[in-house]
Design a protein around this motif. Structure first.
Motif, PDB file in Angstrom:
ATOM      1  N   SER A 117      -3.326  18.758   0.896  1.00 28.32           N
ATOM      2  CA  SER A 117      -3.607  20.160   0.592  1.00 28.32           C
ATOM      3  C   SER A 117      -4.422  20.288  -0.701  1.00 28.32           C
ATOM      4  N   MET A 118      -4.507  19.182  -1.464  1.00 29.53           N
ATOM      5  CA  MET A 118      -5.243  19.181  -2.733  1.00 29.53           C
ATOM      6  C   MET A 118      -6.484  18.296  -2.637  1.00 29.53           C
ATOM      7  N   ASP A 119      -6.826  17.878  -1.397  1.00 34.18           N
ATOM      8  CA  ASP A 119      -7.992  17.011  -1.157  1.00 34.18           C
ATOM      9  C   ASP A 119      -7.823  15.612  -1.768  1.00 34.18           C
ATOM     10  N   ILE A 120      -6.567  15.220  -1.936  1.00 32.38           N
ATOM     11  CA  ILE A 120      -6.241  13.895  -2.483  1.00 32.38           C
ATOM     12  C   ILE A 120      -5.664  13.055  -1.343  1.00 32.38           C
ATOM     13  N   TYR A 121      -5.987  11.757  -1.354  1.00 30.70           N
ATOM     14  CA  TYR A 121      -5.563  10.880  -0.257  1.00 30.70           C
ATOM     15  C   TYR A 121      -4.702   9.733  -0.774  1.00 30.70           C
ATOM     16  N   LEU A 122      -3.782   9.302   0.093  1.00 32.88           N
ATOM     17  CA  LEU A 122      -2.901   8.173  -0.231  1.00 32.88           C
ATOM     18  C   LEU A 122      -3.228   7.001   0.686  1.00 32.88           C
ATOM     19  N   HIS A 123      -3.077   5.797   0.164  1.00 29.31           N
ATOM     20  CA  HIS A 123      -3.103   4.622   1.039  1.00 29.31           C
ATOM     21  C   HIS A 123      -1.881   3.768   0.696  1.00 29.31           C
ATOM     22  N   ASN A 124      -0.910   3.774   1.612  1.00 33.46           N
ATOM     23  CA  ASN A 124       0.326   3.003   1.428  1.00 33.46           C
ATOM     24  C   ASN A 124       0.058   1.516   1.608  1.00 33.46           C
ATOM     25  N   MET A 125       0.827   0.707   0.911  1.00 34.06           N
ATOM     26  CA  MET A 125       0.653  -0.754   1.040  1.00 34.06           C
ATOM     27  C   MET A 125       1.995  -1.481   1.074  1.00 34.06           C
ATOM     28  N   ALA A 126       2.128  -2.384   2.078  1.00 42.82           N
ATOM     29  CA  ALA A 126       3.273  -3.291   2.097  1.00 42.82           C
ATOM     30  C   ALA A 126       2.861  -4.658   1.554  1.00 42.82           C
ATOM     31  N   GLY A 127       1.580  -4.847   1.367  1.00 47.90           N
ATOM     32  CA  GLY A 127       1.064  -6.145   0.898  1.00 47.90           C
ATOM     33  C   GLY A 127       1.179  -6.288  -0.607  1.00 47.90           C
ATOM     34  N   TYR A 128       2.346  -6.746  -1.046  1.00 43.22           N
ATOM     35  CA  TYR A 128       2.565  -6.978  -2.484  1.00 43.22           C
ATOM     36  C   TYR A 128       3.590  -8.092  -2.637  1.00 43.22           C
ATOM     37  N   ASP A 129       3.652  -8.630  -3.839  1.00 42.40           N
ATOM     38  CA  ASP A 129       4.586  -9.717  -4.135  1.00 42.40           C
ATOM     39  C   ASP A 129       5.862  -9.115  -4.748  1.00 42.40           C
ATOM     40  N   LYS A 130       6.960  -9.276  -4.029  1.00 48.89           N
ATOM     41  CA  LYS A 130       8.200  -8.604  -4.440  1.00 48.89           C
ATOM     42  C   LYS A 130       8.712  -9.121  -5.797  1.00 48.89           C
ATOM     43  N   GLU A 131       8.712 -10.460  -5.939  1.00 49.22           N
ATOM     44  CA  GLU A 131       9.237 -11.027  -7.199  1.00 49.22           C
ATOM     45  C   GLU A 131       8.420 -10.589  -8.399  1.00 49.22           C
ATOM     46  N   ARG A 132       7.120 -10.632  -8.230  1.00 48.41           N
ATOM     47  CA  ARG A 132       6.250 -10.238  -9.335  1.00 48.41           C
ATOM     48  C   ARG A 132       6.450  -8.753  -9.672  1.00 48.41           C
ATOM     49  N   THR A 133       6.671  -7.946  -8.629  1.00 52.71           N
ATOM     50  CA  THR A 133       6.873  -6.509  -8.843  1.00 52.71           C
ATOM     51  C   THR A 133       8.138  -6.251  -9.642  1.00 52.71           C
ATOM     52  N   VAL A 134       9.207  -6.953  -9.273  1.00 51.01           N
ATOM     53  CA  VAL A 134      10.483  -6.794  -9.983  1.00 51.01           C
ATOM     54  C   VAL A 134      10.297  -7.150 -11.462  1.00 51.01           C
ATOM     55  N   LYS A 135       9.558  -8.236 -11.701  1.00 51.90           N
ATOM     56  CA  LYS A 135       9.357  -8.708 -13.084  1.00 51.90           C
ATOM     57  C   LYS A 135       8.395  -7.782 -13.838  1.00 51.90           C
ATOM     58  N   ASN A 136       7.216  -7.555 -13.270  1.00 55.96           N
ATOM     59  CA  ASN A 136       6.190  -6.770 -13.984  1.00 55.96           C
ATOM     60  C   ASN A 136       6.651  -5.351 -14.289  1.00 55.96           C
ATOM     61  N   LEU A 137       7.392  -4.753 -13.339  1.00 51.84           N
ATOM     62  CA  LEU A 137       7.728  -3.333 -13.471  1.00 51.84           C
ATOM     63  C   LEU A 137       9.164  -3.126 -13.952  1.00 51.84           C
ATOM     64  N   ASN A 138       9.814  -4.222 -14.293  1.00 51.22           N
ATOM     65  CA  ASN A 138      11.156  -4.133 -14.877  1.00 51.22           C
ATOM     66  C   ASN A 138      12.126  -3.393 -13.952  1.00 51.22           C
ATOM     67  N   ILE A 139      12.157  -3.816 -12.693  1.00 51.26           N
ATOM     68  CA  ILE A 139      13.028  -3.155 -11.717  1.00 51.26           C
ATOM     69  C   ILE A 139      14.425  -3.774 -11.795  1.00 51.26           C
ATOM     70  N   THR A 140      15.394  -2.940 -12.067  1.00 52.10           N
ATOM     71  CA  THR A 140      16.741  -3.456 -12.354  1.00 52.10           C
ATOM     72  C   THR A 140      17.530  -3.681 -11.061  1.00 52.10           C
ATOM     73  N   ALA A 141      18.687  -4.345 -11.188  1.00 53.91           N
ATOM     74  CA  ALA A 141      19.384  -4.917 -10.040  1.00 53.91           C
ATOM     75  C   ALA A 141      19.753  -3.919  -8.943  1.00 53.91           C
ATOM     76  N   ASP A 142      20.033  -2.670  -9.290  1.00 51.53           N
ATOM     77  CA  ASP A 142      20.447  -1.721  -8.256  1.00 51.53           C
ATOM     78  C   ASP A 142      19.256  -1.037  -7.572  1.00 51.53           C
ATOM     79  N   PHE A 143      18.062  -1.517  -7.866  1.00 47.90           N
ATOM     80  CA  PHE A 143      16.866  -0.924  -7.260  1.00 47.90           C
ATOM     81  C   PHE A 143      16.055  -2.012  -6.570  1.00 47.90           C
ATOM     82  N   GLU A 144      15.226  -1.610  -5.600  1.00 49.03           N
ATOM     83  CA  GLU A 144      14.327  -2.575  -4.966  1.00 49.03           C
ATOM     84  C   GLU A 144      12.974  -1.934  -4.692  1.00 49.03           C
ATOM     85  N   PRO A 145      11.899  -2.742  -4.865  1.00 47.64           N
ATOM     86  CA  PRO A 145      10.578  -2.217  -4.533  1.00 47.64           C
ATOM     87  C   PRO A 145      10.466  -2.030  -3.028  1.00 47.64           C
TER      88      PRO A 145
END
Ligand SMILES: Cc1cc2nc3c(=O)[nH]c(=O)nc-3n(C[C@H](O)[C@H](O)[C@H](O)COP(=O)(O)O)c2cc1C
Length: 188
Positions: A117-145
């Protein structure tokens, strides 16, 4: 009664070519607000969003380098990168929340239509490295990417390599209704 679905649903697609136009913080917050209005099991609101604007090079790169190379190649031009994260348990009793990904999906549906509605577009991605995401983004134990999302205004597809240029289309195929709907029992 109208015989067609909403135009923002009909016209949504996932571009890989983004323009250099930046999404303002205010507009981005509207997308997050729309996401946060989604229904969720016990109103747990298990969704979390870790994000960076492209101009915030340090944080943007923290997200970008979590993506597989194929996605990095085009997602580096998005105005904003978002990692979606789900809370694994219910806050009131600590039991596993079997519906957290479902509810995050509802939130992302809201976000993508608000964006349209704002002329903005999303592109979802499943192609990522889970371990690196947890480390880089400081994702704590009760959460998951869960996923990453590239967000921006649509750009010129000529910026893409040839193979991706060919795939840059608003018209990807969809299953017929009789393949996805059944009366009473599957197969009928
Ligand atoms: C959960 C999810 C993961 C996806 N992962 C990727 C991905 O890693 N890379 C990519 O280029 N596209 C990815 N896509 C985009 C889909 O390929 C795209 O949505 C689908 O082909 C339908 O096209 P449309 O969104 O343009 O209608 C993903 C989409 C979803 C919803």
């Amino acid at each position: 009664m109208s015989n067609s679905i909403l135009s923002i649903i009909e016209e949504r697609w996932s571009p890989r070519a983004f323009s250099s136009k930046s999404i303002s913080k205010e507009d981005l917050n509207l997308l997050f607000k729309a996401a946060g209005k989604a229904a969720s099991c016990f109103n747990e609101q298990p969704w979390r969003f870790v994000y960076a604007h492209k101009e915030d090079t340090e944080n943007f790169n923290l997200l970008l380098e979590c993506l597989v190379e194929f996605n990095q190649e085009w997602a580096k031009n998005a105005s904003v990168l978002v990692a979606t994260v789900a809370k694994k348990s219910f806050s009131n009793n600590g039991k596993p929340n079997q519906h957290s990904w479902h509810d995050l999906g509802l939130a992302m549906g809201n976000m993508s239509l608000q964006a349209m509605s704002m002329d903005i577009y999303l592109h979802n991605m499943a192609g990522y490295d889970k371990e690196r995401t947890v480390k880089n983004l400081n994702i704590t134990a009760d959460f998951e990417p869960v996923s990453f999302v590239a967000i921006g205004y649509v750009g010129d597809k000529n910026q893409l390599p040839n193979d991706l240029k060919e795939q840059e289309t608003p018209e990807s195929p969809r299953k017929d209704l009789d393949e996805i709907t059944f009366v009473g029992q599957m197969g009928k």
